[in-house]
Design a protein around this motif. Sequence first.
Motif, PDB file in Angstrom:
ATOM      1  N   THR A  12       0.899  -1.277   0.052  1.00 12.44           N
ATOM      2  CA  THR A  12       0.052   0.054  -0.020  1.00 12.44           C
ATOM      3  C   THR A  12       0.745   1.251   0.000  1.00 12.44           C
ATOM      4  O   THR A  12       2.125   1.432   0.334  1.00 12.44           O
ATOM      5  N   LEU A  14       1.280   5.125   1.718  1.00 12.97           N
ATOM      6  CA  LEU A  14       1.095   5.695   2.941  1.00 12.97           C
ATOM      7  C   LEU A  14      -0.242   6.041   3.553  1.00 12.97           C
ATOM      8  O   LEU A  14      -0.413   5.862   4.581  1.00 12.97           O
ATOM      9  N   GLY A  16      -2.885   4.240   2.556  1.00 13.56           N
ATOM     10  CA  GLY A  16      -3.519   3.105   2.382  1.00 13.56           C
ATOM     11  C   GLY A  16      -4.206   2.514   0.822  1.00 13.56           C
ATOM     12  O   GLY A  16      -5.009   1.672   0.817  1.00 13.56           O
ATOM     13  N   LEU A 177       2.119  -6.161   5.749  1.00 15.14           N
ATOM     14  CA  LEU A 177       1.922  -4.978   4.975  1.00 15.14           C
ATOM     15  C   LEU A 177       3.308  -4.423   4.481  1.00 15.14           C
ATOM     16  O   LEU A 177       4.152  -3.969   5.402  1.00 15.14           O
ATOM     17  N   LEU A 179       4.496  -1.316   3.223  1.00 13.78           N
ATOM     18  CA  LEU A 179       4.217   0.024   3.147  1.00 13.78           C
ATOM     19  C   LEU A 179       5.297   0.927   2.196  1.00 13.78           C
ATOM     20  O   LEU A 179       6.469   1.026   2.516  1.00 13.78           O
TER      21      LEU A 179
END
Length: 228
Positions: A12, A14, A16, A177, A179
């Motif tokens: 994703t 930052l 989302g 996740l 990121l």
Amino acid sequence: MNRPHVTCFMMTSLDGRIRGSNWRLRNAHEIYEAQAAKIPWDAWIVGRVTMGGFTNTKPQPARRGRFTVPPGDFVAPHGAKRFAVGLDPHGKLKFKRNDAEGEHIIVVLTEQVPAEHRDYLRAKNVSYLIAGKRTIDLRLALRKLARLFPIRRLSLQGGGRINGSFLKAGLIDELILLLMPIGDGSLGTPTLFDTEEGYTRRPAQHFRLKSAKPVKNGALLLHYAAKR
């Protein structure tokens, strides 16, 4: 546990967002695949749109006649050790073959899917499960995956809606996740979890941080376990 362990693994921004068509990040796909290769799994699961990348895009002629298929699920002959699972509640997907990059394809249908489509899947040797009348019952689908196939660990790599459905049902055991160091800001695009409009009384899912480490190009890999 009577269902597979579910790990949601996603990349994703930052803020989302998960659709990276405008990110312009070098080697983002390679970084994602390198981290995905480290996660133990027996099958990955996605929604209909994502699974559409493995479908037959050529127009299909209408199949006429009456079709009679046995009731219930269908496990096609296969020698696969890994599986690709697609949620297709209305039976829209047509397949070029019965595997996705070597993983045997399993589609999850509802009782609404007509016999014609189930007959088509049988002819293509694509396995299918019936889970739910009008909408997919995720808990039932996971129980069947564990019972009918050697699937103990499931990698959830869906779009925001399928991820949101698993979140809402309390079926995510851990979240990994990736990121990326970018702010997207696009309104109306899919996010990590998309469930319903506005705030509701549904309690949010809490996670416990297990680890955090930087990876290439300023990305951060976050590993969480779901709190029960």
